[in-house]
Design a protein around this motif. Structure first.
Motif, PDB file in Angstrom:
ATOM      1  N   PHE A 217       0.837  -1.210   0.000  1.00  0.00           N
ATOM      2  CA  PHE A 217       0.000   0.000   0.000  1.00  0.00           C
ATOM      3  C   PHE A 217       0.867   1.253   0.000  1.00  0.00           C
ATOM      4  O   PHE A 217       0.611   2.199  -0.763  1.00  0.00           O
ATOM      5  CB  PHE A 217      -0.923  -0.020   1.219  1.00  0.00           C
ATOM      6  CG  PHE A 217      -1.822   1.170   1.321  1.00  0.00           C
ATOM      7  CD1 PHE A 217      -3.065   1.170   0.706  1.00  0.00           C
ATOM      8  CD2 PHE A 217      -1.442   2.303   2.025  1.00  0.00           C
ATOM      9  CE1 PHE A 217      -3.910   2.276   0.784  1.00  0.00           C
ATOM     10  CE2 PHE A 217      -2.262   3.414   2.118  1.00  0.00           C
ATOM     11  CZ  PHE A 217      -3.499   3.397   1.490  1.00  0.00           C
TER      12      PHE A 217
ATOM     13  N   ARG B 257       1.001   4.133  -2.964  1.00  0.00           N
ATOM     14  CA  ARG B 257       0.589   5.507  -2.673  1.00  0.00           C
ATOM     15  C   ARG B 257       1.692   6.494  -3.029  1.00  0.00           C
ATOM     16  O   ARG B 257       1.435   7.530  -3.642  1.00  0.00           O
ATOM     17  CB  ARG B 257       0.218   5.627  -1.193  1.00  0.00           C
ATOM     18  CG  ARG B 257      -0.493   6.924  -0.863  1.00  0.00           C
ATOM     19  CD  ARG B 257      -1.232   6.816   0.458  1.00  0.00           C
ATOM     20  NE  ARG B 257      -1.977   8.041   0.716  1.00  0.00           N
ATOM     21  CZ  ARG B 257      -1.531   9.045   1.464  1.00  0.00           C
ATOM     22  NH1 ARG B 257      -0.330   8.972   2.017  1.00  0.00           N
ATOM     23  NH2 ARG B 257      -2.259  10.124   1.660  1.00  0.00           N
TER      24      ARG B 257
ATOM     25  N   HIS C 242      -3.406   2.169  -8.503  1.00  0.00           N
ATOM     26  CA  HIS C 242      -4.582   1.992  -7.652  1.00  0.00           C
ATOM     27  C   HIS C 242      -4.846   0.513  -7.386  1.00  0.00           C
ATOM     28  O   HIS C 242      -5.448   0.172  -6.359  1.00  0.00           O
ATOM     29  CB  HIS C 242      -5.804   2.639  -8.297  1.00  0.00           C
ATOM     30  CG  HIS C 242      -5.656   4.121  -8.473  1.00  0.00           C
ATOM     31  ND1 HIS C 242      -5.787   5.015  -7.440  1.00  0.00           N
ATOM     32  CD2 HIS C 242      -5.352   4.872  -9.579  1.00  0.00           C
ATOM     33  CE1 HIS C 242      -5.595   6.248  -7.893  1.00  0.00           C
ATOM     34  NE2 HIS C 242      -5.329   6.188  -9.179  1.00  0.00           N
TER      35      HIS C 242
ATOM     36  N   TYR D  18      -3.468  -0.697  -4.068  1.00  0.00           N
ATOM     37  CA  TYR D  18      -4.281  -0.567  -2.852  1.00  0.00           C
ATOM     38  C   TYR D  18      -5.078  -1.850  -2.604  1.00  0.00           C
ATOM     39  O   TYR D  18      -5.192  -2.319  -1.465  1.00  0.00           O
ATOM     40  CB  TYR D  18      -5.254   0.612  -2.965  1.00  0.00           C
ATOM     41  CG  TYR D  18      -4.598   1.954  -3.196  1.00  0.00           C
ATOM     42  CD1 TYR D  18      -3.285   2.207  -2.807  1.00  0.00           C
ATOM     43  CD2 TYR D  18      -5.299   2.990  -3.804  1.00  0.00           C
ATOM     44  CE1 TYR D  18      -2.701   3.445  -3.022  1.00  0.00           C
ATOM     45  CE2 TYR D  18      -4.721   4.233  -4.013  1.00  0.00           C
ATOM     46  CZ  TYR D  18      -3.420   4.450  -3.628  1.00  0.00           C
ATOM     47  OH  TYR D  18      -2.845   5.682  -3.831  1.00  0.00           O
TER      48      TYR D  18
END
Length: 458
Positions: free
Chosen positions: A70, A74, A332, A335
């Motif tokens: 994660f 990010r 994305h 995530y």
């Protein structure tokens, strides 16, 4: 210099897939890496007699992998590469971790004492990688595109051996190489290749997952997959900082610190391959920022791993192969990968279910994924200026790396520290490439950079 990859991605780095598409892509990354994440704890627990703590170690490894992935996706505040960089338990640290554990075991230490020492030296070792991430700009003369291409190629070739071993049934299989194993792995391989060539985006996006599903159904039909009763596991694994205590010893720390240095080189290669596949620059300030953030993300993930009772992690190379096959480079998706890994660690029964996928089925999928990693390295080398000096560096580095990998007993008579550093193709070949690149004089040539920009795609 921009990446030479064709404009064939279904989702670019900053594009946001629909939730179901993102979940499917994320699940394939998890399936491709799950065995790699749980295998190092299995090996370490078996060698050091830590079986009573194994379920907890595996759960913590999956949870830290999820958090690290994660953070990498990010990429905020200079922490993380801002790409799909799945974090997983690193095989590179096995020898150093086992040496630290054996040191305590020979002193009569308990399993808890062994783990306290391992996590203590790994905690301080993580700061080596964190420090290196801050001075990567000074290392650009060392970590050149030529060196990086060699390292990526060696990473892929080294992983292919793991895929082939699984394809045959696993290293300890009594029926290793049986026709049924080869047939199952071949079926998965054919399905993945066929779906990847499809003009339908959703089939390409789900190729690995569908291949594993088809292979598992075929294995069940043949009687090779017999669902086993789930082990007695707690419903939820709770992360507790330094659950086993904290210890330190310089003789255990130094080998671990050196492996962190080697791991930084591997991570740099993996990140460059990811940029290449994701159509991001592999030169310039933006590329350097991604490298710094990615290496820092690795270091922070290793710091979290030691704090929450699991072994050092690194950016997994096989997930670059998943990006290439699915055509999904969207960060994305990272995530979703992090959330799935976190759930697998938090609820250990989910991981126990995935562990029942037969080895030949996994081998058929990972073989093409690992081959894609090697292909990314070769593609990067193809855009370098291949003069006599470069060819000599490539030939010598591949010869040393693959030669030692093919004869692992070659270094048995050397000191353990030397053997631990050079007993893999990646470390021996990578260090050879760095030394030769520094020592061999560059040939004079007019206005030609080491890696030339490719012609624009038409």
């Amino acid at each position: 210099m921009t990446s030479p990859v064709r404009d064939d991605l279904l989702y670019g780095l900053d594009e946001r897939p629909a939730p179901f598409a993102a979940f499917c892509a994320a699940l394939q990354h998890v399936l491709a890496s799950f065995v790699g994440i749980v295998t190092p704890p299995l090996i370490i627990a078996g060698a050091l007699g830590l079986h009573e703590h194994l379920p907890y170690l595996i759960s913590m490894g999956l949870m830290v992998s999820g958090v690290g992935t994660f953070l990498q996706a990010r990429g905020a505040g200079g922490l993380g590469a801002g790409m799909i960089c799945l974090q997983g338990t690193s095989f590179s640290f096995l020898s150093a971790v086992l040496a630290a554990g054996m040191l305590v075991k020979q002193r009569g230490g308990t399993p808890e004492d062994i783990l306290a020492m391992i996590f203590g030296v790994c905690f301080f070792g993580a700061f080596v990688q964190i420090g290196l991430s801050r001075c990567l700009g000074l290392l650009r003369r060392v970590i050149t595109p030529l060196v990086t291409g060699i390292v990526i190629t060696l990473i892929g070739i080294s992983l292919i051996r793991v895929g082939v071993t699984d394809l045959g049934g696993g290293a300890k299989a009594t029926n290793f190489g049986a026709p049924i194993n080869l047939a199952l792995g071949g079926l998965v391989l054919v399905v993945i290749i066929g779906l990847n060539l499809s003009r339908r985006p959703w089939l390409r996006l789900s190729a690995v997952m569908i291949g594993l599903l088809v292979g598992s159904l075929a294995a069940w039909t043949c009687g090779l997959l017999k669902p086993q009763p789930l082990p007695d596991l707690p419903l939820v694994s709770v992360p507790l900082p330094f659950h086993f205590g904290f210890a330190f010893d310089w003789s255990a720390f130094l080998p671990v610190a050196l492996i962190y240095l080697i791991s930084t080189l591997e991570t740099t290669g993996d990140l460059t391959a990811n940029c290449l596949i994701s159509r991001q620059p592999i030169e310039g300030p933006g590329y350097l920022r991604r490298l710094r953030g990615g290496v820092l993300g690795d270091g922070v993930a290793c710091l979290l791993a030691a704090t929450f009772n699991t072994f050092p992690s690194t950016t997994f190379a096989q997930n670059n192969g998943v990006i290439q096959l699915t055509g999904v480079a969207s960060r994305h998706v990272g995530y979703w990968i992090g959330a799935i890994l976190l759930a697998l660690g938090l609820f250990p029964v989910l991981g126990a279910i995935l562990q029942q996928i037969p080895k030949p089925v996994l081998g058929g999928a990972t073989l093409v994924l690992f081959g894609s990693v090697a292909a990314a390295g070769i593609r990067l080398l193809a855009h370098c200026t291949l003069d006599r000096r470069s060819l000599l560096i490539i030939a010598t580095s591949l010869g040393v790396g693959l030669g030692i990998a093919s004869q692992p007993t070659l270094l048995d008579q050397l000191p353990p520290l030397v053997k631990n550093l050079f007993d893999t193709a990646i470390t021996s070949g990578g260090i050879t490439a760095i030394l030769l690149n520094l020592l061999l004089p560059e040939e004079r040539r007019a206005a030609v950079t080491e890696c030339s920009s490719p012609a624009p795609h038409r």
